[in-house]
Enzyme design. Structure first.
Site, PDB file in Angstrom:
ATOM      1  N   ALA A 193       8.592   8.068   0.280  1.00 18.88           N
ATOM      2  CA  ALA A 193       7.898   9.351   0.078  1.00 18.88           C
ATOM      3  C   ALA A 193       6.407   9.175   0.356  1.00 18.88           C
ATOM      4  O   ALA A 193       5.883   8.058   0.313  1.00 18.88           O
ATOM      5  CB  ALA A 193       8.110   9.873  -1.332  1.00 18.88           C
ATOM      6  N   PHE A 194       5.740  10.267   0.622  1.00 19.73           N
ATOM      7  CA  PHE A 194       4.348  10.173   1.086  1.00 19.73           C
ATOM      8  C   PHE A 194       3.407   9.640   0.017  1.00 19.73           C
ATOM      9  O   PHE A 194       2.320   9.183   0.330  1.00 19.73           O
ATOM     10  CB  PHE A 194       3.891  11.522   1.631  1.00 19.73           C
ATOM     11  CG  PHE A 194       2.979  12.298   0.737  1.00 19.73           C
ATOM     12  CD1 PHE A 194       3.484  13.046  -0.314  1.00 19.73           C
ATOM     13  CD2 PHE A 194       1.604  12.293   0.949  1.00 19.73           C
ATOM     14  CE1 PHE A 194       2.639  13.764  -1.134  1.00 19.73           C
ATOM     15  CE2 PHE A 194       0.753  13.012   0.132  1.00 19.73           C
ATOM     16  CZ  PHE A 194       1.270  13.749  -0.917  1.00 19.73           C
ATOM     17  N   LYS A 195       3.836   9.650  -1.251  1.00 23.11           N
ATOM     18  CA  LYS A 195       2.993   9.083  -2.305  1.00 23.11           C
ATOM     19  C   LYS A 195       2.610   7.627  -1.992  1.00 23.11           C
ATOM     20  O   LYS A 195       1.572   7.152  -2.435  1.00 23.11           O
ATOM     21  CB  LYS A 195       3.708   9.122  -3.649  1.00 23.11           C
ATOM     22  CG  LYS A 195       4.144  10.499  -4.135  1.00 23.11           C
ATOM     23  CD  LYS A 195       2.970  11.344  -4.576  1.00 23.11           C
ATOM     24  CE  LYS A 195       3.406  12.617  -5.292  1.00 23.11           C
ATOM     25  NZ  LYS A 195       4.040  13.615  -4.396  1.00 23.11           N
ATOM     26  N   ASP A 196       3.456   6.924  -1.242  1.00 22.25           N
ATOM     27  CA  ASP A 196       3.163   5.532  -0.911  1.00 22.25           C
ATOM     28  C   ASP A 196       1.864   5.378  -0.117  1.00 22.25           C
ATOM     29  O   ASP A 196       1.183   4.363  -0.244  1.00 22.25           O
ATOM     30  CB  ASP A 196       4.296   4.932  -0.055  1.00 22.25           C
ATOM     31  CG  ASP A 196       5.592   4.742  -0.842  1.00 22.25           C
ATOM     32  OD1 ASP A 196       5.524   4.443  -2.042  1.00 22.25           O
ATOM     33  OD2 ASP A 196       6.669   4.900  -0.231  1.00 22.25           O
ATOM     34  N   MET A 225      -0.701   5.359  -2.855  1.00 31.94           N
ATOM     35  CA  MET A 225      -0.474   4.381  -3.926  1.00 31.94           C
ATOM     36  C   MET A 225      -0.612   2.947  -3.434  1.00 31.94           C
ATOM     37  O   MET A 225      -1.153   2.093  -4.130  1.00 31.94           O
ATOM     38  CB  MET A 225       0.920   4.566  -4.520  1.00 31.94           C
ATOM     39  CG  MET A 225       1.012   5.714  -5.474  1.00 31.94           C
ATOM     40  SD  MET A 225       0.119   5.379  -7.011  1.00 31.94           S
ATOM     41  CE  MET A 225       0.643   6.830  -7.923  1.00 31.94           C
TER      42      MET A 225
END
Ligand code: PLP
Length: 463
Positions: free
Chosen positions: A110-113, A116
């Site tokens: 997911a794009f949160k990576d 993060m």
């Protein structure tokens, strides 16, 4: 580069301190004092660079002297070395002048990576230099928790504790949080729902003694460093499509307004973005705000694009700050109204500016499913529901002659039931995660109770 609070009552901080503190002491969000500028020549020079080299040039002015040039290069190499695609954020063409930027090639799909992985390496570098150790505690309804765990697992200077609502995350999401074996990772399944997890998290941060004792730190979506990381792919994508010589438009599936705010930052820095389109699901507070000028909370209605199921978008405050000429007092007033009366009405000037910078569209559940089916049939691309929301709105808002990029924020395999129901294909996990369901799980169950949680965290981080 100094960072100032959107509410005007907190001291200006360096990048390092703004990153470590997350929220400002006056309740505001940190933004850079000025927007760094990239000239057309600077932007043109990004062409052909690796993602990491382009990121270095875009991020360098924001971090000031927190990192040396070599340190920053090392941080970027470690952060994006975990991505499974050599382009990091590859671009796929799905029609004439219609593209998808895939933000889901990181470790948790997911794009949160994107943000993060970077913030994990930045925390490690800063804390190691200071000789400090912190406990990152987060609450998650799914994607953010696993992204935080993947970013911080195995680091020396950090313990990471993630609270998720027991029985209320998908099997893939749960296993992504409970299967990492590193001893500094602590997954906690709390009784209650996501709001309960967030409430207990807030209680812990408001407990000054506990906060100091375990050195609590947060990496939620309002952390400036996360927004900053996301600015990069607007540049790399636009340059691939001909910027700065050609304008490019973006449509962004929006929840907390972090992703699309990063697009706005890219534009402020000089990237020629034609249209910046907010795409929402049925939880459409932002779309309603653009239409009516009234920003008003409504209850959250669960959808098949759950990472966009929000009541209010926390990063919208950063935009308000600019819409109101960077007057902290005006923003503080609006946020007080939001808290006390459940909403506020934008001034005529602010609304005009908002509409000049952004367009918006909402996508129903049926339209989301229909878009997944149509895209699978016509292009072979199997989209996750969030990405489908973006594609649907992008098709409505695209202008002829300008490339339109929809951001794809998660891999379809993270939402297999919704995707299969829509298009009849059950998306498979990529090979590196194919054994996810065979890995042993490690998780602690906890009551919805502050004292119990504090005891649990003390035990977990003792070493
Ligand atoms: C977090 C998330 C979003 C929303 O991004 P914001 O920055 O909160 O607007 C969209 N799609 C997916 C898959 C996400 O995880």
């Amino acid at each position: 580069m100094k960072y100032i609070s959107t509410r005007g009552q907190a001291p200006a901080l360096s990048f390092e301190d703004a990153m470590l503190s997350g929220l400002a002491v006056d309740g505001g969000l940190y933004v850079p004092e000025t927007w760094p500028q990239m000239s057309a020549a600077d932007i043109a020079a990004l062409a052909g660079l690796s993602y990491e080299d382009a990121a270095y040039r875009v991020i360098r002015p924001f971090v000031g002297d927190t990192f040396s040039d070599d340190e920053l290069r090392g941080i970027l190499a470690r952060a994006y070395g975990s991505f499974r695609h050599p382009a990091r954020v590859p671009l796929v063409q799905t029609g004439p002048n219609e593209f998808i930027a895939e933000l889901h090639h990181g470790p948790t799909l997911a794009f949160k990576d994107v943000a993060m992985q970077l913030i994990g390496q930045m925390f490690e570098a800063v804390l190691t230099r200071r000789g400090e150790r912190v406990t990152i505690v987060g609450a998650t309804s799914g994607d953010t928790g696993s992204a935080a765990i993947e970013a911080f697992k195995g680091l020396e200077a950090v313990d990471v504790v993630i609270l998720y609502p027991h029985g209320r995350v998908s099997d893939v999401q749960r296993r992504q949080m409970t299967t990492p074996a590193e001893s500094n990772v602590h997954a906690v399944a709390m009784d209650g729902d996501f709001d309960d997890c967030q409430a207990r998290l807030k209680d812990m941060f408001n407990d000054a003694a506990f906060r100091g004792e375990v050195k609590l730190a947060g990496v939620n979506s309002i952390n400036w460093a996360r927004v900053m990381a996301q600015v990069v792919y607007y540049f790399t994508t636009a340059v691939s499509l001909g910027a700065p010589h050609r304008k490019v438009s973006f449509t962004v599936p929006t929840g907390n307004f972090g992703d699309i705010f990063a697009g706005y930052v890219a534009k402020r820095m000089g990237l020629p973005i034609a249209r910046l389109v907010i795409a929402t699901n049925q939880n459409d507070i932002l779309h309603r705000t653009l239409q009516s000028g009234a920003h008003r909370k409504e209850g959250v209605v669960p959808s098949i694009s759950p990472s966009m199921d929000i009541q209010v978008s926390s990063n919208f405050e950063r935009l308000l700050f600019d819409l109101y000429d960077r007057e902290g007092e005006a923003v503080a007033q609006l946020m007080a109204e939001l808290g006390q009366q459940g909403g506020f009405v934008l001034s005529q000037g602010a609304l005009a500016r908002l509409r000049a910078e952004f367009a918006s569209g909402a996508c129903s559940e049926a339209e989301t499913s229909e878009t997944i089916r149509m895209m699978a049939d016509t292009t072979g691309e199997v989209l996750c529901p969030h990405s489908a929301v973006a594609v649907k709105v992008a098709r409505e808002q695209g202008a002829s002659g300008v490339p339109m990029v929809a951001l794809a924020t998660a891999h379809a395999a993270k939402f297999p039931d919704a995707v299969e129901a829509a298009c009849g294909q059950r998306p498979n996990l990529p090979p590196h995660m194919a054994d996810l369901f065979a890995r042993p799980e490690r998780v602690t169950r906890c009551a919805n109770d502050l004292t119990a949680l504090k005891t649990l965290i003390r035990e977990k981080i003792a070493r």
